[in-house]
Motif scaffolding. Structure first.
Motif, PDB file in Angstrom:
ATOM      1  N   PHE B  97       0.835  -1.209   0.000  1.00  0.00           N
ATOM      2  CA  PHE B  97       0.000   0.000   0.000  1.00  0.00           C
ATOM      3  C   PHE B  97       0.869   1.258   0.000  1.00  0.00           C
ATOM      4  O   PHE B  97       0.667   2.176  -0.799  1.00  0.00           O
ATOM      5  CB  PHE B  97      -0.930  -0.020   1.216  1.00  0.00           C
ATOM      6  CG  PHE B  97      -1.518   1.318   1.584  1.00  0.00           C
ATOM      7  CD1 PHE B  97      -2.453   1.933   0.769  1.00  0.00           C
ATOM      8  CD2 PHE B  97      -1.125   1.965   2.748  1.00  0.00           C
ATOM      9  CE1 PHE B  97      -2.988   3.168   1.109  1.00  0.00           C
ATOM     10  CE2 PHE B  97      -1.649   3.200   3.088  1.00  0.00           C
ATOM     11  CZ  PHE B  97      -2.585   3.802   2.265  1.00  0.00           C
ATOM     12  N   MET B  98       1.881   1.278   0.891  1.00  0.00           N
ATOM     13  CA  MET B  98       2.736   2.464   0.953  1.00  0.00           C
ATOM     14  C   MET B  98       3.498   2.642  -0.368  1.00  0.00           C
ATOM     15  O   MET B  98       3.671   3.765  -0.838  1.00  0.00           O
ATOM     16  CB  MET B  98       3.721   2.357   2.126  1.00  0.00           C
ATOM     17  CG  MET B  98       3.072   2.447   3.494  1.00  0.00           C
ATOM     18  SD  MET B  98       2.055   3.914   3.763  1.00  0.00           S
ATOM     19  CE  MET B  98       3.264   5.087   4.339  1.00  0.00           C
ATOM     20  N   ALA B 100       2.516   1.679  -3.327  1.00  0.00           N
ATOM     21  CA  ALA B 100       1.571   2.140  -4.345  1.00  0.00           C
ATOM     22  C   ALA B 100       1.318   3.634  -4.179  1.00  0.00           C
ATOM     23  O   ALA B 100       1.264   4.385  -5.152  1.00  0.00           O
ATOM     24  CB  ALA B 100       0.259   1.362  -4.243  1.00  0.00           C
ATOM     25  N   MET B 101       1.199   4.082  -2.913  1.00  0.00           N
ATOM     26  CA  MET B 101       0.959   5.497  -2.669  1.00  0.00           C
ATOM     27  C   MET B 101       2.143   6.355  -3.102  1.00  0.00           C
ATOM     28  O   MET B 101       2.000   7.527  -3.381  1.00  0.00           O
ATOM     29  CB  MET B 101       0.687   5.752  -1.177  1.00  0.00           C
ATOM     30  CG  MET B 101      -0.667   5.296  -0.699  1.00  0.00           C
ATOM     31  SD  MET B 101      -2.019   6.022  -1.628  1.00  0.00           S
ATOM     32  CE  MET B 101      -1.860   7.750  -1.192  1.00  0.00           C
ATOM     33  N   ARG B 102       3.321   5.725  -3.123  1.00  0.00           N
ATOM     34  CA  ARG B 102       4.504   6.452  -3.584  1.00  0.00           C
ATOM     35  C   ARG B 102       4.643   6.381  -5.095  1.00  0.00           C
ATOM     36  O   ARG B 102       5.672   6.774  -5.644  1.00  0.00           O
ATOM     37  CB  ARG B 102       5.763   5.852  -2.942  1.00  0.00           C
ATOM     38  CG  ARG B 102       5.801   5.950  -1.442  1.00  0.00           C
ATOM     39  CD  ARG B 102       5.965   7.361  -1.010  1.00  0.00           C
ATOM     40  NE  ARG B 102       6.285   7.483   0.396  1.00  0.00           N
ATOM     41  CZ  ARG B 102       6.640   8.632   0.959  1.00  0.00           C
ATOM     42  NH1 ARG B 102       6.701   9.716   0.238  1.00  0.00           N
ATOM     43  NH2 ARG B 102       6.905   8.686   2.236  1.00  0.00           N
ATOM     44  N   GLY B 103       3.655   5.803  -5.746  1.00  0.00           N
ATOM     45  CA  GLY B 103       3.662   5.788  -7.200  1.00  0.00           C
ATOM     46  C   GLY B 103       4.416   4.625  -7.818  1.00  0.00           C
ATOM     47  O   GLY B 103       4.707   4.630  -8.999  1.00  0.00           O
ATOM     48  N   LEU B 104       4.758   3.608  -7.008  1.00  0.00           N
ATOM     49  CA  LEU B 104       5.450   2.443  -7.570  1.00  0.00           C
ATOM     50  C   LEU B 104       4.421   1.440  -8.088  1.00  0.00           C
ATOM     51  O   LEU B 104       3.392   1.225  -7.486  1.00  0.00           O
ATOM     52  CB  LEU B 104       6.327   1.773  -6.517  1.00  0.00           C
ATOM     53  CG  LEU B 104       7.425   2.631  -5.891  1.00  0.00           C
ATOM     54  CD1 LEU B 104       8.185   1.830  -4.863  1.00  0.00           C
ATOM     55  CD2 LEU B 104       8.366   3.146  -6.967  1.00  0.00           C
ATOM     56  N   ASP B 105       4.770   0.817  -9.189  1.00  0.00           N
ATOM     57  CA  ASP B 105       3.829  -0.075  -9.859  1.00  0.00           C
ATOM     58  C   ASP B 105       4.511  -1.320 -10.399  1.00  0.00           C
ATOM     59  O   ASP B 105       5.718  -1.316 -10.610  1.00  0.00           O
ATOM     60  CB  ASP B 105       3.212   0.665 -11.057  1.00  0.00           C
ATOM     61  CG  ASP B 105       1.799   1.061 -10.765  1.00  0.00           C
ATOM     62  OD1 ASP B 105       1.142   0.344 -10.003  1.00  0.00           O
ATOM     63  OD2 ASP B 105       1.367   2.099 -11.298  1.00  0.00           O
TER      64      ASP B 105
END
Lengths: 235, 308
Positions: B97-98, B100-105
Motif C-alpha cells: 500500500f505504501m 503504491a501510494m509512492r507511485g510504484l507499480d
C-alpha cells in the motif's frame, strides 16, 4: 485520482476485513427489513414508503457509526501523520475517505434491493417514487457521510466522533420541525436548510435540481470544513 | 540538500522551535539530540511537510516546503515517533500500500518490496498482521515503509525507542548501512546512539540549537579534557611544578602500591597538554609511568548544555 483510488481501496479492505462491518450492515438490514415487512404483510401496502420514511432517523445512527473511525482513529494511532506526509493532498485523503464510506452505504442500499424485487413480484409499486426515494437516500447518505467525516476529524475519540456526527445530522433534521416556533420570515430559510425537507421532496418522486444542489453543497461545505480543520494539523 | 533557515514553529502562544538554522549535506547522517520536548520532533515534522512553518524557510533540494510540498514528500522517507502503522493490515499488504501510494507499480514495485523486505529482514512476517508483531519487527516495518521508494532522504524520529539491546544494535547497523548512500536525520535522546551512527550532532534545547558539530568536536569544545599522569616522584615537588603549567588543575592525587604518584588532571582548553607534561617529567628527571588523555563523554556535554 490514482492515489484516491488506492486510499479508498485500503479503507474498504480495512472495513470489510473487520467483523464490525457485517454487524453494522446486518443491523441496518434488520431494521429496514422489519419496517418493510410490517407495511407489506401487516398493512398490505406494496410500497417502500415506510422504509424511506425511516431512513433519515436510521442514517443518524448508521452513518456516524460508519464514519466515526475515519479520522479519529488515524489521529489516535498517529497514522494520520503517515497519511498526510505521503505525496498526496489533504483533499485527496478526504475524498478517498468519503468515497469509501459512500461505497459501503451504496452496498447497504443495494442490499435493500431485495425489497424492491419483492414488491415488483407481489404488487404494483410506483416506480417513480421508488427511484426518487433511492436518489434521495443516496444524496442524504452522501451529505451525512461528509458531516460524519468532519465530526471524526474533530476528535481522537471514536465515541465522541459518533455523538458529534449524530448531533450534526439531528440538528439539521430538526430545522424544519421547529418552524412553528420561529417568526414567519425565518421558516422558509430553516426549511431550506433542513436535511429532511429536501429528502421528502425527492421521496415524492419529484427530482428538483434545488434539492440535489442542496445535498451537493452540504457535502462540499462539510468537506471544506474537514480540510480546513486538518490543515491545522490537530494533535 | 536540506537547508533550514530561521525556522520558527509556534503552537498557539507556545514556541516549540525558535529561529533555528542548519544545513544537512548530501550523504550526511545527522543526529538530533535533546531532552523530551526540545523541538526535535517538531523540526522533523516541518521538514517532512506535515506541519507548515510559522516563520522561516525550509528548503529540500532547493524546493520550498510551502510551495513544493508534494515534490519534497516524494524525496523523503519518514518514520514518525512511536512508529504508527495500520494494525489491521498484514505486513506485505501494508508495504505494498505504501509503495503504491509512492507511485510504484508492477515490476518496479515488486522489486523494491523484495529489496526492503530483504534489507529489513521481514521475510518471516509478511503474512502476519501488524498488531501481532513484536516491537522490533514493527520498527523494521516502519523503516521498510520509509525506504520503499528509495528516497534520497530518510527522517527517523527515535528509531530505536522501546527496543531491546539486541534490536537496537540491529537497527543501528541498518542505519549505518543506509547512511552510506542516503542523507539521514535521526532524533534520539540515547547518547551512545549518536556516537554509533552519526557524522554530525545537533543538540537542541528549548527550541534552540545549543551545539552543532561532530561528536568529537562537541566533546573537545565543551568538555575540556582529563589527563591521567603517573610519575615516580615526591608529591609536593610534582604539585608545585604542575602549578606552573598553564590551565591544569589537579583533581586527585594518590600513591600507588609501586610508589607511583597517580594524578588526575583536568584542563580547560582544547590544547593537548601531553607533550608539555612529558617534557616536564624529562626535565625534572621523574620516571613517567602513565600519560593518558581521557575525553569527557558526550553525556557530560549534553548535561552541561541542557541542564538549565
Amino acid at each position: 485520482m490514482r492515489e484516491v483510488w488506492i486510499l479508498t481501496r485500503r479503507e474498504l479492505r480495512a472495513f470489510f476485513d473487520s467483523p464490525s462491518a457485517y454487524i453494522v450492515l446486518s443491523v441496518f438490514l434488520l431494521i429496514t427489513g422489519w419496517f418493510f415487512g410490517n407495511s407489506l404483510f401487516v398493512e398490505n401496502v406494496a410500497s417502500l414508503r415506510s422504509v424511506f420514511d425511516l431512513a433519515p432517523v436510521l442514517f443518524m445512527f448508521f452513518i456516524p457509526a460508519l464514519t466515526m473511525g475515519t479520522f479519529a482513529e488515524e489521529r489516535r494511532a498517529g497514522t494520520i501523520e503517515l497519511l498526510l506526509t505521503l505525496p498526496v493532498r489533504d483533499g485527496q485523503v478526504i475524498a478517498a475517505k468519503l468515497l469509501s464510506v459512500v461505497v459501503v452505504l451504496l452496498v447497504a442500499l443495494a442490499l435493500t434491493g431485495v425489497y424492491v424485487l419483492t414488491l415488483a413480484v407481489l404488487g404494483d409499486p410506483d416506480n417513480g417514487a421508488t427511484l426518487g426515494g433511492y436518489l434521495g437516500l443516496a444524496l442524504l447518505g452522501l451529505s451525512c457521510s461528509a458531516l460524519g467525516l468532519f465530526a471524526s476529524s474533530l476528535t481522537r475519540n471514536q465515541i465522541v466522533a459518533f455523538i458529534l456526527g449524530f448531533a450534526m445530522i439531528f440538528g439539521l433534521y430538526l430545522l424544519d420541525k421547529v418552524t412553528i416556533f420561529v417568526p414567519g420570515w425565518l421558516a422558509p430559510i430553516l426549511e431550506y436548510l433542513s436535511i429532511d425537507f429536501h429528502y421528502r421532496n425527492l421521496m415524492r418522486g419529484v427530482i428538483d435540481s434545488r434539492d440535489v444542489l442542496y445535498y451537493l453543497s452540504l457535502t462540499a461545505f462539510a468537506g471544506l470544513l474537514t480540510a480546513y480543520h486538518l490543515a491545522r494539523r490537530p494533535e | 540538500m536540506i537547508e533550514v533557515r530561521e525556522l520558527t514553529k509556534r503552537y498557539g502562544s507556545e514556541v516549540a522551535v525558535d529561529r533555528i538554522s542548519f544545513t544537512v549535506r548530501s550523504g550526511e547522517v545527522l543526529g538530533f539530540l535533546g531532552p523530551n520536548g526540545a523541538g526535535k520532533t517538531t523540526t522533523m515534522k516541518v521538514i517532512t511537510c506535515y506541519l507548515p512553518p510559522t516563520e522561516g524557510t525550509v528548503l529540500v533540494d532547493g524546493l520550498d516546503v510551502r510551495q513544493d510540498s508534494l515534490a519534497i514528500r516524494q524525496k523523503i522517507g519518514y518514520l514518525p515517533e512511536n512508529t504508527p502503522l495500520y494494525p489491521d493490515m498484514a505486513t506485505y499488504d501494508y508495504l505494498e500500500f505504501m509503495a503504491a501510494m509512492r507511485g510504484l507499480d508492477g515490476a518496479v514495485r515488486r522489486r523494491r518490496l523484495a529489496e526492503v523486505i530483504e534489507v529489513c529482514g521481514l521475510g518471516d512476517v509478511l503474512t502476519k498482521r501488524i498488531d501481532a508483531l513484536s516491537k522490533g519487527y514493527r520498527q523494521r516495518v516502519g523503516l521498510a515503509q520509509a525506504m520503499v521508494h528509495d528516497p534520497p532522504i530518510l527522517i527517523l524520529d527515535e528509531p530505536t525507542s522501546g527496543l531491546d539491546p539486541n534490536q537496537i544494535v540491529e537497527i543501528r547497523s541498518l542505519i549505518k548501512t543506509l547512511g552510506r548512500e542516503k542523507t539521514v536525520i535521526l532524533s534520539t535522546h540515547i547518547l551512545p546512539e549518536v556516537q554509533a551512527s552519526c557524522d554530525r550532532v545537533l543538540i537542541i534545547h528549548r527550541g534552540r540549537i545549543v551545539a552543532d558539530g561532530t561528536p568529537d568536536e562537541l566533546q573537545t569544545a565543551h568538555g575540556g579534557q582529563r589527563i591521567l599522569f603517573g610519575v615516580q616522584a615526591p608529591e609536593p615537588e610534582v604539585r608545585s611544578a604542575l602549578e606552573r603549567v598553564d590551565g591544569v588543575r589537579v583533581e586527585e592525587a594518590r600513591r600507588e602500591g609501586d610508589g607511583t604518584l597517580l594524578l588526575r588532571l583536568s584542563t580547560d582548553g582544547q590544547k593537548d597538554l601531553r607533550p608539555e607534561l612529558f617534557r616536564l617529567a624529562v626535565e625534572r628527571g621523574w620516571t613517567l609511568t602513565e600519560l593518558h588523555r581521557e575525553r569527557v563523554d558526550l553525556e557530560e556535554v549534553f548535561r552541561q548544555l541542557t541542564m538549565n
